[in-house]
Scaffold this motif. Structure first.
Motif, short mmCIF file in Angstrom:
data_model
loop_
_atom_site.label_atom_id
_atom_site.label_comp_id
_atom_site.label_asym_id
_atom_site.label_seq_id
_atom_site.Cartn_x
_atom_site.Cartn_y
_atom_site.Cartn_z
N LYS A 73 29.82 50.06 66.53
CA LYS A 73 29.97 49.30 67.99
C LYS A 73 28.19 50.35 67.89
O LYS A 73 27.22 49.80 68.53
N ILE A 74 27.90 51.38 67.92
CA ILE A 74 26.98 51.95 67.68
C ILE A 74 25.50 51.10 66.44
O ILE A 74 24.74 50.65 66.72
N THR A 88 20.97 59.68 63.61
CA THR A 88 21.90 60.52 64.50
C THR A 88 23.56 60.06 63.77
O THR A 88 24.23 59.94 64.73
N LEU A 89 24.04 60.95 63.00
CA LEU A 89 25.29 60.73 61.93
C LEU A 89 26.35 61.63 62.41
O LEU A 89 26.22 62.96 62.25
N PRO A 90 27.16 60.92 63.01
CA PRO A 90 28.39 62.29 63.35
C PRO A 90 29.10 63.49 62.04
O PRO A 90 28.62 63.68 61.06
N THR A 373 27.19 71.05 67.17
CA THR A 373 26.78 71.55 68.19
C THR A 373 25.57 72.58 67.50
O THR A 373 24.10 72.27 67.96
N GLU A 374 25.66 73.00 66.28
CA GLU A 374 24.54 73.70 65.34
C GLU A 374 23.68 72.77 64.40
O GLU A 374 22.65 72.58 64.96
N LYS A 375 23.95 71.65 64.19
CA LYS A 375 23.43 70.22 63.58
C LYS A 375 22.21 69.77 65.18
O LYS A 375 20.85 69.81 64.34
#
Length: 457
Positions: A73-74, A88-90, A373-375
């Motif tokens: 969807k994104i 921005t990729l997971p 989180t760090e990314k």
């Protein structure tokens, strides 16, 4: 047997009819898969064939079905776009390595460039050099994505083949990296820029870059034009990578060149990994036949003017891939683990080095939550630093490379060239000679690529 001309069409008759039947069957299977999952126009390919049902194959992948649904969807609005830096990729799709380290991974078989430098035969010199560039494709078949470097990020490597290697992220939009490697036999310089085209369930990757090697003994300069790469089954199905088309390595000093053709993956995996072609002299006469597989080995054999192997000669193996670790969770080679460790790090590692990235390190340790989180934190700090620079009117300036003003054409667009400025050699010499260098603990250094201080989120 000499390789077939890739421009020639296959014969008709039975084989043409059989291929048409397979194509129709494949289209029907694809429609069935896409209809089942609700994704029209996406192609699911099984590169190794077999008896597995296509619908079962389509539902395999790294993610749960709901994760793939949300990702689709994104991403569907980006179909046809260059997504190099738009999205921005997971973190789940990443491997614990950056693009700068991926550049350094090319150096695993650098002994082939050493052999090219000392070789007296100009054609065999190209055999060794082109085999060096083929060797990296074994690592490129990994399907996880490396982290995009932060602007100003670096990667240093020593303790391998007498090489000193430095790479730096020199541009963020568009993403560009520059690298320089050197030992007693060669210098290696690259300006790297990727152009992509997102196609839904696959992505085409075009290497809009320039790679140049100088062999020191005779001052020979070699230029590389690599083939494009395609990543298949991004969202569902078994993700796999294929490179297809021509690789051309030219000796710009003499006019000799090698042209190698990467065969596309056909039905049931036919032709996958296969590479063949010729070394030509300046008069464009074939002199050496090269054959092999980019994930296995390369061999060479003298040939006649028709490209056929000379009678009484046998293929000579030039390069073979090293045995990889068994059941490695990242599909890393032994060398990939080395460049991810501090084993190949110099004394007093730069604080901007990729090894020190907290998101990369967390992913390596298996903590996906912390890695994500760090990314996000690093990316936000990068945006903040950009705002600070723009507010103060300071353009970003790379430390170890400089923009030359030279623009070179590539098959996929023009490229601005960055060149090594020599300052890293001076920096490394001063650090290595410092009395406190041996007492420095690289692992305790905080990652800091920022040129305007550590920027808060």
């Amino acid at each position: 047997m000499a390789p077939k001309d890739p421009k020639q069409n296959s014969g008709g008759g039975f084989f043409s009819s059989f291929a048409s039947t397979l194509s129709n069957l494949g289209n029907a299977m694809h429609k069935s898969v896409n209809g089942l999952l609700g994704y029209e126009g996406l192609v699911v390919v099984n590169p190794v064939g077999g008896t597995e049902d296509a619908e079962d194959e389509a539902q395999k992948g790294r993610w749960k079905q709901e994760d793939r649904d949300n990702y689709w969807k994104i991403m569907q609005k980006f179909i046809g776009s260059d997504v190099t830096s738009l999205v921005t990729l997971p973190v789940i799709i990443f491997e614990p390595m950056t693009m700068l380290q991926k550049m350094a991974e090319l150096m695993e078989y650098s002994y082939l460039l050493d052999e090219a430098d000392v070789c007296e035969d100009p054609c065999m010199r190209l055999v060794y050099a082109s085999s060096f560039f083929i060797s990296v494709y074994y690592a490129y078949q990994r399907t996880w994505k490396p982290f995009n470097p932060i602007l100003g990020e670096t990667y240093e490597m020593v303790n391998h083949g007498g090489i000193t290697f430095i790479a730096e992220q020199v541009s963020h939009h568009p993403p560009m990296s520059a690298g320089h490697a050197e030992n007693e036999h060669f210098t290696y310089d690259i300006t790297s820029k990727l152009k992509t085209k997102f196609l839904g369930n696959s992505i085409d990757v075009y290497p809009v870059g320039r790679t140049q090697v100088t062999l020191k003994r005779d001052g020979v300069v070699l230029n590389l034009v690599p083939p494009p790469t395609k990543v298949n089954n991004l969202i569902f199905g078994r993700t796999w990578v294929d490179s297809l088309g021509e690789m051309v390595l030219t000796n710009v000093t003499t006019g000799d060149k090698v042209v190698l053709y990467f065969q596309p993956c056909g039905w049931f995996g036919n032709g996958r990994y296969e590479v063949d072609g010729y070394v030509y002299n300046a008069a464009e006469e074939p002199k050496i036949l090269m054959t092999g597989k980019w994930n296995e080995s390369m061999s060479c054999q003298p040939c006649d003017m028709e490209g056929e192997p000379l009678p009484g000669t046998e293929p000579k193996e030039v390069w073979r891939v090293a045995d990889p670790p068994e059941d490695d969770k990242f599909q890393f080679t032994h060398f990939a683990h080395k460049i991810n460790s501090f084993e190949t790090a110099p004394k007093k590692l730069l604080a901007s080095d990729s090894r020190l990235r907290p998101d990369r390190y967390a992913l390596e340790k298996g903590d996906l939550s912390k890695a994500g989180t760090e990314k996000s934190s690093l990316e936000e700090r990068q945006r903040n630093e950009k705002r600070t620079r723009e507010a103060e009117g300071h353009p970003f300036t790379p430390r170890w490379f400089g923009l030359t003003g030279e623009v070179t054409p590539t098959p996929w667009g023009d490229l601005e060239i960055y060149s090594y400025n020599g300052k890293y050699t001076q920096h490394r010499a001063s650090v290595d000679n410092a009395s406190d260098a041996r007492e420095h603990d690289n692992e305790s250094v905080e990652f800091n690529p920022w040129q305007f201080g550590i920027v808060a989120e």
